[in-house]
Design an enzyme around this catalytic site. Structure first.
Site, short mmCIF file in Angstrom:
data_model
loop_
_atom_site.label_atom_id
_atom_site.label_comp_id
_atom_site.label_asym_id
_atom_site.label_seq_id
_atom_site.Cartn_x
_atom_site.Cartn_y
_atom_site.Cartn_z
N GLY A 25 0.80 -1.11 0.02
CA GLY A 25 -0.12 -0.02 -0.04
C GLY A 25 0.97 1.11 0.12
N VAL B 81 0.76 4.58 5.32
CA VAL B 81 0.46 3.43 6.09
C VAL B 81 1.54 2.44 6.46
CG1 VAL B 81 -1.24 1.46 6.54
CG2 VAL B 81 -2.04 3.54 5.39
N GLU C 209 5.64 -3.25 0.47
CA GLU C 209 5.54 -3.01 -0.97
C GLU C 209 4.99 -1.92 -1.13
OE1 GLU C 209 6.94 -4.86 -3.26
OE2 GLU C 209 7.87 -6.17 -2.22
N CYS D 41 1.06 0.16 -9.02
CA CYS D 41 2.32 0.81 -8.42
C CYS D 41 3.36 1.08 -9.22
CB CYS D 41 2.55 -0.07 -7.18
SG CYS D 41 3.00 -1.77 -7.81
P1 NAD Z 1 -5.07 1.23 1.20
O1 NAD Z 1 -5.11 2.78 1.64
O2 NAD Z 1 -6.20 0.70 0.63
O3 NAD Z 1 -4.23 0.63 2.10
C1 NAD Z 1 -3.93 -0.62 2.00
C2 NAD Z 1 -4.05 -1.49 3.23
O4 NAD Z 1 -3.72 -0.79 4.57
C3 NAD Z 1 -5.57 -1.92 3.24
O5 NAD Z 1 -5.67 -3.27 3.77
C4 NAD Z 1 -6.08 -1.00 4.14
O6 NAD Z 1 -7.10 -1.63 5.13
C5 NAD Z 1 -4.88 -0.81 5.29
N1 NAD Z 1 -4.75 0.51 5.90
C6 NAD Z 1 -5.16 1.76 5.22
N2 NAD Z 1 -5.29 3.01 6.34
C7 NAD Z 1 -4.59 2.23 7.34
C8 NAD Z 1 -4.40 2.62 8.42
N3 NAD Z 1 -4.41 3.77 8.84
N4 NAD Z 1 -3.74 1.85 9.67
C9 NAD Z 1 -3.64 0.61 9.17
N5 NAD Z 1 -3.87 -0.20 8.09
C10 NAD Z 1 -4.41 0.64 7.08
O7 NAD Z 1 -4.02 1.50 -0.21
P2 NAD Z 1 -3.65 2.78 -1.22
O8 NAD Z 1 -2.78 3.56 -0.23
O9 NAD Z 1 -4.57 3.28 -1.63
O10 NAD Z 1 -2.88 2.04 -2.26
C11 NAD Z 1 -2.36 2.63 -3.25
C12 NAD Z 1 -0.71 2.65 -2.71
O11 NAD Z 1 -0.26 1.43 -2.74
C13 NAD Z 1 0.07 3.18 -3.85
O12 NAD Z 1 1.26 4.25 -3.39
C14 NAD Z 1 0.70 2.37 -4.60
O13 NAD Z 1 1.92 2.61 -5.26
C15 NAD Z 1 1.12 1.21 -3.61
N6 NAD Z 1 1.19 0.01 -3.98
C16 NAD Z 1 2.36 -0.74 -4.18
C17 NAD Z 1 2.17 -1.97 -4.72
C18 NAD Z 1 3.63 -2.90 -4.55
O14 NAD Z 1 3.40 -3.83 -4.99
N7 NAD Z 1 4.55 -2.25 -4.31
C19 NAD Z 1 1.22 -2.46 -5.07
C20 NAD Z 1 -0.14 -1.86 -5.02
C21 NAD Z 1 -0.10 -0.70 -4.66
#
Ligand code: NAD
Length: 505
Positions: free
Chosen positions: A198, A202, A220, A254
């Site tokens: 994510g 976070v 990641e 990502c």
């Molecule tokens: P998101 O906010 O949905 O978060 C991902 C996970 O974190 C979820 O399961 C969510 O429930 C949990 N979460 C969210 N807020 C939280 C908090 N305050 N405390 C604890 N857990 C929490 O995901 P997003 O940020 O919208 O995703 C997009 C980002 O993820 C982009 O920056 C993208 O580049 C990155 N990403 C990286 C990869 C990789 O493989 N490197 C893959 C996909 C996305």
């Protein structure tokens, strides 16, 4: 149709963690045949329900089937098959040669122990791949798992939750659903590894929570991944590949191309080629194309629209239309963007907007890339190896893909992960196995040769010390001889030839 996604009651989370810990302690996951059976089940979970996954991903973000196959379904199935094929060799003890003369007779092995109970926190953009691929690695390595699915891609999360107990041993692998509150509750427990995908904000929360128990993490994350084009590139091919790297899943990936760096002299050529590609792929009205995805939520539509509408620089030369209710943002190209535009160039875009920034010299382009934190991937489009190598030498990134986009991530023989702000650790195939494994060093000695071993014991004497030196320290002459092996060999051959010649004479 899938049922609605319901969140796991907060007061049951502790029980789930406790239960999978008990199962880990029972030793059931140590058995390789058992792990293989679970991997087969995970494979079948996806294979038997492929059509339902396509439907759920379509409902979540209108993901086209081809993208759902290559980005979600295929990676999980392929990873299960990889582990079924390679688990025996990955899990077997690794024999090691002793470095010290003192240990020349000992048996040295690295045993591939599981870490224990693993928490996997998935992400919404590839909700099948980003949850079940790490799960496959954790199963292969012999862990028990709590899997926290993303609450944003609700239909896919509901489907995985429905299918999971039908296929997997839920004594060892459990799903927890929910948002911030449930994830926070999970993070308050002790795990032996946390694998999070994510954003970096976070990511820091996860790492802070993990540090309380000194739990290792894999993070990641994302970042602003650039595509740098050099003047020699074939512009139409480059435009096709960059459009693929930008509009796959509507830019919600990502490793999407975040912005493009084009030589000032070639920007018109790039724009013309890019427009041609987009029109060929999605028609004059991309909104009507069945091959163009939607933004996952209104929150993200507003975020991306805000970046476009409040930008400090640039001209929209293609796209720009937004239909908030339909969660549609057109494939959009913005030229004349300033690198220091804090809106468009501040955060990762994670949507279908491509800023074009021009550069005068390759050094300028490299300087711009290095102003940002190291990205998850760096794309270089060049037919000149020297230029590519120069870019690689003076930049840093999680991965690199030269002359294409995204495909390095699909090739699981390469490790996938970021560096610095774009992530910590990596996975896929053998690296996933390693990420979820503790390499346990085992030295096995015999109870003989005590007369030799006693050089370590008191009373310490100068004779014992000099023997200890010989047994524990490599002589510098050995290092010298090894580093001069080739010249020495050549010299010896010359001497022999000379001797033969002289003898004949
Ligand atoms: P998101 O906010 O949905 O978060 C991902 C996970 O974190 C979820 O399961 C969510 O429930 C949990 N979460 C969210 N807020 C939280 C908090 N305050 N405390 C604890 N857990 C929490 O995901 P997003 O940020 O919208 O995703 C997009 C980002 O993820 C982009 O920056 C993208 O580049 C990155 N990403 C990286 C990869 C990789 O493989 N490197 C893959 C996909 C996305």
């Amino acid at each position: 149709m899938t049922a609605e996604l319901s969140y796991t009651p907060l007061d049951t989370i502790e029980d789930h963690v406790y239960y999978v810990r008990q199962m880990y302690n029972s030793g059931i996951t140590r058995d390789l045949a058992w792990r293989k059976q679970q991997l087969k089940q995970l494979y079948s979970l996806v294979k038997d329900n492929e059509a339902r996954f396509y439907e759920a991903l379509k409902r979540d973000m209108n993901k086209p089937q081809s993208e759902a196959f290559s980005g979600d379904v295929q990676p999980v199935m392929e990873e299960c098959l990889y582990f079924l094929d390679n688990l025996d060799s990955l899990a077997k003890d690794e024999k090691v040669k002793a470095r010290l003369a003192m240990h020349a007779m000992e048996k040295l092995v690295i045993r591939k122990d599981p870490l224990g109970v693993v928490l996997i926190i998935g992400c919404w953009n590839y909700p099948v791949q980003l949850s079940l691929v790490p799960l496959a690695g954790a199963i292969a390595a012999g862990n028990t798992v709590i899997l926290k699915l993303s609450e944003i891609s609700t239909h896919t999360a509901a489907l995985i939750t429905e299918l999971f107990p039908k296929y997997m041993d839920t004594r060892c692998y459990r799903i927890v659903n929910g948002a911030v509150e449930e994830t926070t509750a999970l993070l308050s427990h002790h795990f032996n590894h946390i694998f999070y995908t994510g954003n970096s904000t976070v990511g820091k929360i996860v790492m802070a929570a993990a540090s309380k128990n000194l739990t290792p993490v894999t993070l990641e994350l994302g970042g602003k991944s650039p595509a740098l084009i050099t003047p020699d590139a074939n512009m139409q091919t480059v435009a096709n590949r960059i459009a693929f790297g930008k509009f796959y899943n509507c830019g919600q990936i990502c490793i999407a191309v975040d912005y493009v760096l084009v030589p000032k002299t070639h920007v018109d050529q790039f724009v013309a080629a890019f427009k041609k590609t987009v029109t060929e792929w999605f028609g004059q009205h991309p909104k009507q194309s069945k091959d163009y995805a939607r933004i996952v939520s209104l929150r993200h539509v507003d975020r991306i629209a805000g970046m476009l509408n409040n930008r400090k620089s640039g001209t929209v030369v293609m796209g720009g239309d937004i239909d908030r209710e339909a969660r549609y943002i057109a494939p959009t190209l913005v030229t004349d963007v300033e690198f220091n535009d804090e809106v468009l160039m501040g955060d990762e875009i994670f949507g279908p907007i491509l800023p074009v920034i021009t550069y005068d010299s390759l050094d300028d382009a490299i300087q711009m890339i290095n102003k940002n934190a190291p990205p998850l991937v760096l794309y270089v489009f060049s037919q000149k190896k020297k230029l590519t190598e120069k870019v690689l030498k003076y930049t840093q990134s999680g991965g690199v893909c030269v002359n294409d986009c995204l495909m390095h991530q699909a090739e699981y023989s390469l490790p996938f992960g970021g560096v610095g702000n774009s992530g910590l650790g990596n996975y896929h195939g053998p690296r996933s196995f390693r990420a979820f494994t503790h390499e346990r060093s085992i030295m096995t000695k015999k109870q003989n040769l005590e007369f030799l071993m006693n050089v370590r014991y008191p009373p310490y004497t100068s004779t014992r010390l000099s023997l200890l030196r010989t047994l524990m320290l490599t002589h510098p002459a050995v290092v010298w001889l090894k580093s001069h092996r080739s010249p020495l060999k050549a010299a010896a051959i010359l001497i022999i030839l000379l001797a033969i010649y002289l003898k004949r004479k």
